[in-house]
Design an enzyme around this catalytic site. Structure first.
Site, PDB file in Angstrom:
ATOM      1  N   ASN A 114       0.841  -1.203   0.000  1.00 57.03           N
ATOM      2  CA  ASN A 114       0.000   0.000   0.000  1.00 57.03           C
ATOM      3  C   ASN A 114       0.876   1.253   0.000  1.00 57.03           C
ATOM      4  O   ASN A 114       1.622   1.451  -0.957  1.00 57.03           O
ATOM      5  CB  ASN A 114      -1.077  -0.026   1.089  1.00 57.03           C
ATOM      6  N   ASP A 115       0.826   2.098   1.006  1.00 55.45           N
ATOM      7  CA  ASP A 115       1.389   3.454   0.936  1.00 55.45           C
ATOM      8  C   ASP A 115       2.844   3.504   0.469  1.00 55.45           C
ATOM      9  O   ASP A 115       3.680   2.716   0.940  1.00 55.45           O
ATOM     10  CB  ASP A 115       1.372   4.115   2.314  1.00 55.45           C
ATOM     11  N   TRP A 156      -8.707   1.514  -0.041  1.00 57.68           N
ATOM     12  CA  TRP A 156      -9.155   0.621   1.022  1.00 57.68           C
ATOM     13  C   TRP A 156     -10.577   0.120   0.771  1.00 57.68           C
ATOM     14  O   TRP A 156     -11.449   0.871   0.356  1.00 57.68           O
ATOM     15  CB  TRP A 156      -9.102   1.336   2.369  1.00 57.68           C
TER      16      TRP A 156
END
Length: 493
Positions: A40-41, A302
């Site tokens: 993710n990030d 998300w």
């Protein structure tokens, strides 16, 4: 303490086994992804010793989110990336349950990562505490967590449990750190610390606080100077949809204003959403040696559908984008010039032509860059745009309503049946330029030099048939339609 070698080697070995079993039907060709499993990030974006480094939140043992590691890629040109060993693995006393997002800085030749340690008190009920830690490297590849960790052990007394995502920069002789945080009443805010050496930190209070309309937590804060203004970029959780705005579960946007280092006072304008597609979150930026402010975001969202989990991987980062400040303090994003290095062949399809019906150009490729320019001063149509057509019924549609001045990205027939449409306002006076990057499971749209951007994952089951120009309600003048086949940077791996 666990050693760097034990934690990361175990994770790297697990990745090799997962990669061997991975289905590559949707595998991206020129975006940053992990070798396998979840990401993710983006974290710790930096140019260090002549190379670009991008780290990312990573679970190397599963295609779902889990105990966060820091994955790592590097590049000499921002487009040809290579995987590096995992940089950080959790399990030490300072980061028992996760190495969450953070920053990278060059501290006199020492590459320093500043990150959040995550610790569960009651995992089923999501009760936890968070602290801030440091790891260092002299070769840019192998990292050691410092003995002084945690360098910030706990949040201010009036905080909730949310205390994460340090963004660190140097101003004059002092290091500054902002952190995403919230009050016990769940009011979102960003708090400020300073340090002379990245080890000892002093709390200076609240940089910025929002009301409940701005959500309950501001993740991945970023604060930087751009064209003489100070931009605060962040990902608020919990903002309600408002017409065409804020239609994703979580958002990413920014304020533009003036900051006084002496008083820690930040005066800013309204919140502006940065990207209006389905899949754009947790953007981070860095300054390179050409003076460019470059942004990379997480190209997923998300709690959205993620079909690649069935294939043994999930998550990707956007292409790098240069930020500039346009009229009315609007932040513009455009692809870095280096993206042109991926072009393999150029196809000029139309130049200075008027079309009155849809026009299909057959294309056999799955990695594409497309650019179309409409002359709206010589267009009588109400709607113009383009479709990326599949061989049967699938299509990804980009259209612009001239009377409404609305840009639309419709992915409902390319793997996003539910809520597959996004719209945003775009004032296209005289000319409409649509600059599109298509990968096997993504589309990134830049309209009128970044006046609007829309980023989405798509999951077509059919091969691409072609590019169809669209016009409705009259004729459209097309100054040019060009597309390029792009290189697959991961093909040799």
């Amino acid at each position: 303490m666990n050693t760097y070698q034990n934690n990361t080697k175990q994770a790297d070995n697990a990745l090799k086994k997962a990669e061997a079993k991975m289905n590559k039907r949707y595998r991206l060709g020129y975006h940053i992804t992990a070798p396998a499993n979840w990401i993710n990030d983006p974290n710790g974006l930096i140019q260090y010793k002549g190379e670009y480094h991008a780290f990312y939140q990573h679970h190397p043992y599963d295609e779902n989110w889990g105990p966060m590691h820091w994955g790592h890629v590097k590049s000499k040109d921002l487009v040809h990336w290579e995987h590096c060993p995992i940089a950080l693995a959790p399990g030490d006393a300072c980061d028992l349950d996760g190495c969450f997002s953070g920053s990278a800085v060059d501290n006199n030749g020492e590459l320093t990562l500043i990150y959040t340690g995550h610790h569960y008190i009651d995992e089923p009920n999501n009760i936890f505490f968070q602290n801030q830690n440091v790891a260092v490297s002299t070769d840019g590849i192998h990292f050691t967590k410092i003995e002084q960790n945690p360098v910030i052990a706990e949040p201010p007394a009036d905080s909730s449990q949310h205390f994460r995502d340090p963004k660190v920069w140097k101003h004059e002789d002092t290091w500054y750190m902002i952190l995403g945080n919230s009050t016990k009443e769940e009011q979102p805010r960003v708090i400020l610390y300073t340090s002379p050496d990245l080890r000892k930190w002093t709390y200076h209070g609240v940089l910025l606080q929002g009301d409940k309309d701005m959500g309950f937590m501001w993740e991945c804060p970023d604060f930087f100077e751009l064209d003489g203004k100070h931009v605060f970029m962040f990902s608020p959780q919990g903002i309600d949809a408002e017409g065409d705005k804020y239609n994703n579960l979580f958002q990413t946007g920014y304020y533009v204003g003036e900051y006084d280092y002496d008083t820690n006072e930040y005066k800013h304008g309204e919140f502006i959403e940065l990207d209006n597609g389905h899949d754009f979150y947790a953007v981070q930026t860095f300054l390179d040696d050409q003076g460019r402010r470059i942004a990379i975001g997480w190209m997923d969202m998300w709690e959205s559908e993620m079909p690649t989990k069935a294939d043994g991987w999930c998550g990707a980062l956007t292409i790098p984008r240069v930020l500039t400040l346009g009229e009315n303090n609007k932040v513009l994003m455009n692809p870095v010039d280096e993206m042109k290095l991926l072009r393999q062949s150029e196809h000029v399809v139309l130049q200075d032509q008027v079309i009155s019906v849809s026009s299909l150009t057959e294309v056999e490729a799955d990695l594409l860059e497309v650019k179309v320019v409409f002359d709206l001063t010589k267009t009588s149509a109400d709607l113009v745009g383009l479709k990326l057509r599949g061989t049967d019924h699938e299509e990804t549609v980009i259209t612009y309503s001239i009377p409404d001045q609305k840009l639309m990205l419709d992915c409902s027939k390319s793997g996003k049946k539910t809520d597959g449409v996004r719209r945003t306002a775009l004032s296209a006076e005289g000319q409409l330029t649509l600059h599109v990057y298509v990968d096997r499971s993504s589309i990134e749209l830049f309209a009128n030099e970044g006046q609007a951007t829309m980023t989405s994952r798509i999951y077509p089951s059919e091969k691409l048939l072609g590019i169809e120009l669209v016009t409705e309600g009259g004729e459209a003048k097309v100054n040019g339609l060009t597309y390029w086949n792009l290189k697959d940077i991961w093909q040799a791996e």
